[in-house]
Write a protein that holds these residues in place. Structure first.
Motif, mmCIF file in Angstrom:
data_model
loop_
_atom_site.group_PDB
_atom_site.id
_atom_site.type_symbol
_atom_site.label_atom_id
_atom_site.label_comp_id
_atom_site.label_asym_id
_atom_site.label_seq_id
_atom_site.Cartn_x
_atom_site.Cartn_y
_atom_site.Cartn_z
ATOM 1 N N GLY A 97 0.785 -1.225 0.000
ATOM 2 C CA GLY A 97 0.000 0.000 0.000
ATOM 3 C C GLY A 97 0.818 1.276 0.000
ATOM 4 N N GLU A 98 2.136 1.174 0.100
ATOM 5 C CA GLU A 98 2.969 2.366 0.155
ATOM 6 C C GLU A 98 3.136 2.981 -1.225
ATOM 7 N N THR A 99 3.151 4.309 -1.260
ATOM 8 C CA THR A 99 3.256 5.024 -2.542
ATOM 9 C C THR A 99 4.666 5.529 -2.825
ATOM 10 N N HIS A 100 5.562 5.490 -1.848
ATOM 11 C CA HIS A 100 6.932 5.971 -2.044
ATOM 12 C C HIS A 100 7.913 4.810 -1.946
ATOM 13 N N GLY A 101 9.139 5.060 -2.370
ATOM 14 C CA GLY A 101 10.197 4.065 -2.237
ATOM 15 C C GLY A 101 10.310 3.095 -3.400
ATOM 16 N N ARG A 102 9.610 3.388 -4.518
ATOM 17 C CA ARG A 102 9.648 2.467 -5.652
ATOM 18 C C ARG A 102 10.524 2.958 -6.805
ATOM 19 N N GLY A 103 11.091 4.158 -6.659
ATOM 20 C CA GLY A 103 11.840 4.744 -7.759
ATOM 21 C C GLY A 103 13.010 3.898 -8.222
ATOM 22 N N LEU A 104 13.864 3.481 -7.281
ATOM 23 C CA LEU A 104 15.027 2.695 -7.667
ATOM 24 C C LEU A 104 14.654 1.276 -8.079
ATOM 25 N N LEU A 105 13.501 0.789 -7.602
ATOM 26 C CA LEU A 105 13.013 -0.502 -8.087
ATOM 27 C C LEU A 105 12.734 -0.423 -9.587
ATOM 28 N N LEU A 106 12.133 0.683 -9.997
ATOM 29 C CA LEU A 106 11.858 0.878 -11.427
ATOM 30 C C LEU A 106 13.164 1.004 -12.206
ATOM 31 N N VAL A 107 14.105 1.798 -11.666
ATOM 32 C CA VAL A 107 15.396 1.972 -12.336
ATOM 33 C C VAL A 107 16.091 0.625 -12.493
ATOM 34 N N GLU A 108 16.083 -0.168 -11.435
ATOM 35 C CA GLU A 108 16.738 -1.474 -11.465
ATOM 36 C C GLU A 108 16.084 -2.408 -12.481
ATOM 37 N N ALA A 109 14.759 -2.292 -12.626
ATOM 38 C CA ALA A 109 14.034 -3.164 -13.555
ATOM 39 C C ALA A 109 14.263 -2.772 -15.006
ATOM 40 N N VAL A 110 14.385 -1.468 -15.271
ATOM 41 C CA VAL A 110 14.480 -0.983 -16.654
ATOM 42 C C VAL A 110 15.926 -0.896 -17.141
ATOM 43 N N ALA A 111 16.829 -0.463 -16.275
ATOM 44 C CA ALA A 111 18.205 -0.204 -16.698
ATOM 45 C C ALA A 111 19.001 -1.493 -16.890
ATOM 46 N N HIS A 112 19.974 -1.421 -17.775
ATOM 47 C CA HIS A 112 20.918 -2.526 -17.962
ATOM 48 C C HIS A 112 21.820 -2.643 -16.742
ATOM 49 N N ARG A 113 22.315 -1.500 -16.273
ATOM 50 C CA ARG A 113 23.100 -1.414 -15.037
ATOM 51 C C ARG A 113 22.838 -0.059 -14.400
ATOM 52 N N TRP A 114 23.065 0.046 -13.106
ATOM 53 C CA TRP A 114 23.002 1.348 -12.461
ATOM 54 C C TRP A 114 23.933 1.335 -11.253
ATOM 55 N N GLY A 115 24.276 2.518 -10.766
ATOM 56 C CA GLY A 115 25.176 2.586 -9.626
ATOM 57 C C GLY A 115 25.299 4.008 -9.100
ATOM 58 N N VAL A 116 26.184 4.175 -8.122
ATOM 59 C CA VAL A 116 26.401 5.471 -7.482
ATOM 60 C C VAL A 116 27.904 5.709 -7.376
ATOM 61 N N GLU A 117 28.314 6.952 -7.640
ATOM 62 C CA GLU A 117 29.724 7.322 -7.541
ATOM 63 C C GLU A 117 29.847 8.642 -6.791
ATOM 64 N N ARG A 118 30.950 8.835 -6.120
ATOM 65 C CA ARG A 118 31.223 10.132 -5.520
ATOM 66 C C ARG A 118 31.569 11.129 -6.619
ATOM 67 N N ARG A 119 31.122 12.356 -6.461
ATOM 68 C CA ARG A 119 31.389 13.369 -7.476
ATOM 69 C C ARG A 119 32.861 13.741 -7.477
ATOM 70 N N GLU A 120 33.447 13.802 -8.658
ATOM 71 C CA GLU A 120 34.845 14.198 -8.770
ATOM 72 C C GLU A 120 34.962 15.709 -8.595
ATOM 73 N N GLY A 121 35.832 16.130 -7.696
ATOM 74 C CA GLY A 121 36.069 17.549 -7.497
ATOM 75 C C GLY A 121 34.909 18.299 -6.878
ATOM 76 N N GLY A 122 34.037 17.610 -6.170
ATOM 77 C CA GLY A 122 32.904 18.289 -5.547
ATOM 78 C C GLY A 122 32.272 17.430 -4.480
ATOM 79 N N ILE A 123 31.306 18.008 -3.765
ATOM 80 C CA ILE A 123 30.634 17.250 -2.723
ATOM 81 C C ILE A 123 29.435 16.532 -3.316
ATOM 82 N N GLY A 124 28.978 15.515 -2.611
ATOM 83 C CA GLY A 124 27.787 14.812 -3.065
ATOM 84 C C GLY A 124 28.118 13.587 -3.906
ATOM 85 N N LYS A 125 27.199 13.225 -4.768
ATOM 86 C CA LYS A 125 27.287 11.961 -5.484
ATOM 87 C C LYS A 125 26.645 12.075 -6.863
ATOM 88 N N THR A 126 26.902 11.074 -7.678
ATOM 89 C CA THR A 126 26.264 10.942 -8.985
ATOM 90 C C THR A 126 25.635 9.558 -9.068
#
Length: 207
Positions: A97-126
């Motif tokens: 019944g939850e409406t949130h938290g499904r975004g990355l499930l969709l990404v994982e289902a559709v994408a060939h690959r996905w991941g997270v990296e630290r931003r080069e020369g800056g704060i945060g992530k990509t």
């Protein structure tokens, strides 16, 4: 290996940036000749990545970065969304019944690959996702040829879009010189000097 096609832009931190990101992506991929099915999947993935980035707690003046890369020979489209927030996104397992938290499930289902990296020369992530694109989506964006060699059945790049050529005829300017008249699928007939270069794709190219 061929040179990649690459486009980048930045988005303000407001909800209207999600449809804006989709519209910009569509404009880029249509220009690259990506198929409608692949374009639809890319829009879904980018919308989820941008939505997640906008939810991250960061100062309001921090924008969201988007990068679109297509490596033709690898037949992959890579979408990157960067934010200045801390933390690392994880795939959730929401209840039925939850409406949130499904975004990355969709990404994982559709994408060939996905991941997270630290931003080069800056704060945060990509957060990035790669999608497979069909062979015929990697054909050249177009070939520049003289207007006089354009043929019916080809598509010509005009006014920021591709238009089909219905018919081609020749005529003379009153002041002298040859012109070519192209009747297009949409818009007025196009009258140009015979030697003027036009960008076309599809059909047989003379010369």
């Amino acid at each position: 290996m061929g040179e990649p096609y690459e486009v980048g832009f930045r988005l303000c931190r407001r909800s209207s940036s999600v449809p804006r990101a989709r519209a910009l992506l569509r404009a880029v991929l249509v220009d690259w000749g990506v198929t409608e099915d692949a374009l639809y999947e890319a829009e879904l993935v980018l919308a989820e990545l941008v939505t997640n980035a906008l939810r991250v707690r960061v100062p309001k003046d921090r924008q969201v970065g988007v990068r679109i890369v297509r490596q033709a020979e690898e037949r992959l489209l890579r979408l990157e969304v960067s934010d200045a927030g801390a933390g690392w996104p994880e795939v959730q397992s929401p209840e039925a019944g939850e409406t949130h938290g499904r975004g990355l499930l969709l990404v994982e289902a559709v994408a060939h690959r996905w991941g997270v990296e630290r931003r080069e020369g800056g704060i945060g992530k990509t957060v990035w996702a790669s999608l497979k694109i069909p062979n015929h989506a990697t054909e050249a964006a177009g070939k520049e040829i003289p207007a006089v060699t354009v043929r019916a059945g080809q598509c010509v790049r005009m006014w920021g879009t591709w238009l089909g050529v219905r018919s081609v005829s020749g005529e003379l300017y009153p002041t002298g010189g040859s012109a070519v008249v192209l009747v297009l699928d949409d818009g007025p007939a196009l009258r140009v000097p015979a030697a003027e270069p036009l960008t076309v794709r599809g059909g047989a190219v003379s010369g």
